[in-house]
Write a protein that holds these residues in place. Structure first.
Motif: not given
Length: 381
Positions: A103-110, A155-162, A370-378
């Motif tokens: 309904k709001f067309n927004v990004n979601l992080y799980i 978390d164990t995969e994305y910890i470097r970025n966070m 699209e969002l996943a690719r963007e997030m791995w660059k951050k």
């Protein structure tokens, strides 16, 4: 008079008085005016769980809607501590979150917290929690989120970025605050003491206000975030809270993975669903058919009716007729259970099909969308 219920992030006991809980937690009730504002913004009907006050309480939902109206936008964040199997109760918040995203067309992080599950349970191996994470991710994807606006991460995969933002958060939290909020003690391992910083980190993935849909028992987790967010240059997290879908065994508490008789699992086959509902679903009916026809049943304590009301019968006219017939005695408890059995099995059959299709989409939600690719660059600073 002593309070006869208890709600914490770790357990729910007794018959919850949600009005008292709002006062106790210091949250706000979702008013008819707030619902009307949502309707006007989305130009559509409200979700059944919002319409019927299953989602009933909030923090800063009014500010979320204001930001959206002014073009600033917001984003959604929710998560899952992986387990051997998900039940209906686990899926309900994800279903509502999908509606919000649509309904709001927004990004979601799980966030899938394979690390937290491993650290909190001495008997679990990291390999186990990673495998459960994969299995649970299939169930989450099956809900139908937008693959280009949803990022599912372990978390164990994305910890470097966070890590950079997590250590900034960690420096703001004291052990006494974390111990009180999460029920820790001196025997808690240092990993679980540190972990809350990682749980807060996704609320700062964007320089917008974050909305977290969750059961109201999870609210204490976000009080820490709200205490420190602005000092780090971010918004306080907003929440929209749901009531608890009662366990099969009665109108008190909530479903538990450790008590199979209280829950319907997403893997339960039609015969298992029927057996569990007929055997365990708490009835508001009378002891005999004759008495039931004469005095009627009580849908307020009948678990089958509550499940239908809270989600599985979205048609307002149909649920009203079911309630009237049950109260009058025209509808028997066994007949009410059969209505729920049919609804549940239809739902689970569709879910199983979507779960099978989800196997092809895991990489999209985690890495290639699209969002996943963007997030791995951050790297989140």
């Amino acid at each position: 008079m002593a309070q006869d219920f208890n709600v914490t992030p770790w357990e729910v006991k007794g018959k919850v008085d949600y009005d008292k809980l709002i006062v106790q937690f210091g949250t706000q009730k979702i008013t008819p005016e707030l619902k009307e504002k949502i309707k006007n913004l989305i130009h559509d009907e409200l979700h059944v769980m919002l319409r019927r006050d299953v989602f009933f309480s909030h923090r800063d939902l009014d500010l979320i809607l204001k930001d959206y109206q002014e073009g600033k936008g917001f984003f959604l964040y929710t998560g899952r501590a992986p387990s051997l199997g998900m039940h209906i109760g686990h899926l309900i918040p994800f279903i509502f979150t999908k509606w919000l995203q649509d309904k709001f067309n927004v990004n979601l992080y799980i966030e899938v917290t394979d690390d937290e599950k491993f650290m909190r349970n001495p008997e679990y191996t990291l390999d186990q929690t990673r495998q459960w994470a994969y299995d649970n991710i299939l169930d989450i994807i099956a809900v139908g989120f937008n693959p280009d606006k949803t990022f599912i991460f372990q978390d164990t995969e994305y910890i470097r970025n966070m890590y950079p933002i997590a250590i900034k958060i960690a420096k703001k939290l004291t052990f006494s605050e974390v111990r009180a909020t999460f029920g820790l003690d001196t025997s808690s391992n240092i990993g679980i003491i540190w972990y809350p910083a990682l749980q807060i980190a996704p609320t700062m993935f964007e320089k917008k206000r974050c909305l977290i849909p969750a059961g109201i028992d999870q609210d204490p987790y976000w009080r820490l975030q709200r205490d420190i967010a602005e000092s780090l240059g971010y918004y306080k997290a907003a929440q929209i809270h749901s009531k608890f879908i009662p366990p099969l065994t009665g109108p008190e508490g909530k479903m538990s993975s450790s008590q199979p008789e209280t829950a319907i699992y997403l893997t339960d086959d039609p015969k298992t669903v029927e057996r569990k509902i007929m055997k365990y679903a708490f009835s508001g009916g009378q002891p005999t058919i004759e008495l039931h026809r004469k005095y009627g049943g009580n849908p307020d304590i009948d678990v089958s009716f509550q499940w239908l009301y809270m989600f599985f019968e979205p048609d307002d006219n149909k649920i009203k007729k079911i309630e009237e017939d049950y109260r009058s005695g025209a509808l028997l408890s066994g007949e009410l259970k059969q209505i729920l059995i049919e609804k549940l099995n239809d739902f689970l059959e569709q879910h199983r099909q979507k779960r099978e299709e989800a196997k092809k989409l895991v990489n999209v939600f985690k890495y290639e969308g699209e969002l996943a690719r963007e997030m791995w660059k951050k790297i989140h600073e």
